[in-house]
Design a protein around this motif. Structure first.
Motif, PDB file in Angstrom:
ATOM      1  N   THR A   4       0.830  -1.205   0.000  1.00  0.00           N
ATOM      2  CA  THR A   4       0.000   0.000   0.000  1.00  0.00           C
ATOM      3  C   THR A   4       0.861   1.250   0.000  1.00  0.00           C
ATOM      4  O   THR A   4       2.026   1.212   0.379  1.00  0.00           O
ATOM      5  CB  THR A   4      -0.945   0.062   1.229  1.00  0.00           C
ATOM      6  OG1 THR A   4      -0.160   0.075   2.410  1.00  0.00           O
ATOM      7  CG2 THR A   4      -1.931  -1.087   1.250  1.00  0.00           C
ATOM      8  N   LEU A  14      -4.941   7.987   4.183  1.00  0.00           N
ATOM      9  CA  LEU A  14      -5.560   6.964   3.349  1.00  0.00           C
ATOM     10  C   LEU A  14      -4.465   6.048   2.819  1.00  0.00           C
ATOM     11  O   LEU A  14      -3.383   6.509   2.467  1.00  0.00           O
ATOM     12  CB  LEU A  14      -6.302   7.621   2.177  1.00  0.00           C
ATOM     13  CG  LEU A  14      -7.001   6.706   1.189  1.00  0.00           C
ATOM     14  CD1 LEU A  14      -8.197   6.035   1.853  1.00  0.00           C
ATOM     15  CD2 LEU A  14      -7.448   7.481  -0.030  1.00  0.00           C
ATOM     16  N   VAL A  16      -3.715   3.248  -0.194  1.00  0.00           N
ATOM     17  CA  VAL A  16      -4.208   2.749  -1.478  1.00  0.00           C
ATOM     18  C   VAL A  16      -3.187   1.799  -2.083  1.00  0.00           C
ATOM     19  O   VAL A  16      -2.024   1.799  -1.696  1.00  0.00           O
ATOM     20  CB  VAL A  16      -4.506   3.900  -2.473  1.00  0.00           C
ATOM     21  CG1 VAL A  16      -5.602   4.814  -1.944  1.00  0.00           C
ATOM     22  CG2 VAL A  16      -3.250   4.701  -2.774  1.00  0.00           C
ATOM     23  N   THR A  20      -2.673   3.348  -8.082  1.00  0.00           N
ATOM     24  CA  THR A  20      -3.953   4.037  -7.933  1.00  0.00           C
ATOM     25  C   THR A  20      -3.795   5.499  -8.323  1.00  0.00           C
ATOM     26  O   THR A  20      -2.838   6.145  -7.911  1.00  0.00           O
ATOM     27  CB  THR A  20      -4.457   3.948  -6.478  1.00  0.00           C
ATOM     28  OG1 THR A  20      -4.589   2.568  -6.123  1.00  0.00           O
ATOM     29  CG2 THR A  20      -5.778   4.658  -6.285  1.00  0.00           C
ATOM     30  N   ALA A  24      -8.998   8.268  -8.219  1.00  0.00           N
ATOM     31  CA  ALA A  24      -9.579   7.061  -7.628  1.00  0.00           C
ATOM     32  C   ALA A  24      -9.466   7.096  -6.113  1.00  0.00           C
ATOM     33  O   ALA A  24     -10.397   6.697  -5.403  1.00  0.00           O
ATOM     34  CB  ALA A  24      -8.905   5.824  -8.188  1.00  0.00           C
ATOM     35  N   ALA A  25      -8.349   7.582  -5.595  1.00  0.00           N
ATOM     36  CA  ALA A  25      -8.172   7.688  -4.145  1.00  0.00           C
ATOM     37  C   ALA A  25      -9.180   8.669  -3.552  1.00  0.00           C
ATOM     38  O   ALA A  25      -9.761   8.408  -2.497  1.00  0.00           O
ATOM     39  CB  ALA A  25      -6.749   8.118  -3.813  1.00  0.00           C
ATOM     40  N   ALA A  27     -12.122   9.404  -4.798  1.00  0.00           N
ATOM     41  CA  ALA A  27     -13.437   8.758  -4.856  1.00  0.00           C
ATOM     42  C   ALA A  27     -13.607   7.742  -3.734  1.00  0.00           C
ATOM     43  O   ALA A  27     -14.696   7.594  -3.179  1.00  0.00           O
ATOM     44  CB  ALA A  27     -13.623   8.089  -6.216  1.00  0.00           C
ATOM     45  N   THR A  28     -12.525   7.078  -3.370  1.00  0.00           N
ATOM     46  CA  THR A  28     -12.554   6.104  -2.281  1.00  0.00           C
ATOM     47  C   THR A  28     -12.709   6.786  -0.931  1.00  0.00           C
ATOM     48  O   THR A  28     -13.425   6.306  -0.058  1.00  0.00           O
ATOM     49  CB  THR A  28     -11.246   5.278  -2.278  1.00  0.00           C
ATOM     50  OG1 THR A  28     -11.141   4.600  -3.514  1.00  0.00           O
ATOM     51  CG2 THR A  28     -11.221   4.274  -1.148  1.00  0.00           C
ATOM     52  N   ALA A  29     -12.051   7.926  -0.768  1.00  0.00           N
ATOM     53  CA  ALA A  29     -11.981   8.592   0.535  1.00  0.00           C
ATOM     54  C   ALA A  29     -13.146   9.519   0.834  1.00  0.00           C
ATOM     55  O   ALA A  29     -13.390   9.861   1.982  1.00  0.00           O
ATOM     56  CB  ALA A  29     -10.689   9.396   0.621  1.00  0.00           C
ATOM     57  N   GLY A  32     -15.940  12.344  -3.756  1.00  0.00           N
ATOM     58  CA  GLY A  32     -15.356  12.445  -5.085  1.00  0.00           C
ATOM     59  C   GLY A  32     -15.238  13.855  -5.624  1.00  0.00           C
ATOM     60  O   GLY A  32     -14.836  14.053  -6.758  1.00  0.00           O
TER      61      GLY A  32
END
Length: 85
Positions: A4, A14, A16, A20, A24-25, A27-29, A32
């Protein structure tokens, strides 16, 4: 290669996977959101390839970085429009 990558988005840590994108990170966290339009409307990535410019964020103090074309790096600090409300 590490399992990671650790980065910070709007002050929030975070982890990832390597490879990545910053978009995208984000959007994950979070929701977005990457930036605000000139009228203040919240914006998010649209095209995913850098043409629309909607994914611009600040990375390590550098403004207007295209998050969809930028890979996460260990220790990276990202600031989006969510942090500048």
């Amino acid at each position: 290669m590490p399992d990671t990558i650790q980065l910070t988005i709007n002050g929030r840590a975070l982890a990832v996977a390597p490879g990545t994108t910053v978009a995208a990170a984000i959007a994950t966290a979070s929701a977005g959101v990457t930036r605000r339009s000139v009228t203040g409307a919240l914006r998010a990535p649209l095209c995913g390839m850098g043409v629309c410019q909607e994914c611009r964020v600040t990375v390590d103090g550098r403004a207007h970085v295209l998050s969809c074309q930028t890979l996460c790096r260990d220790g990276m600090q990202v600031v989006t429009a969510e942090a500048v409300a």
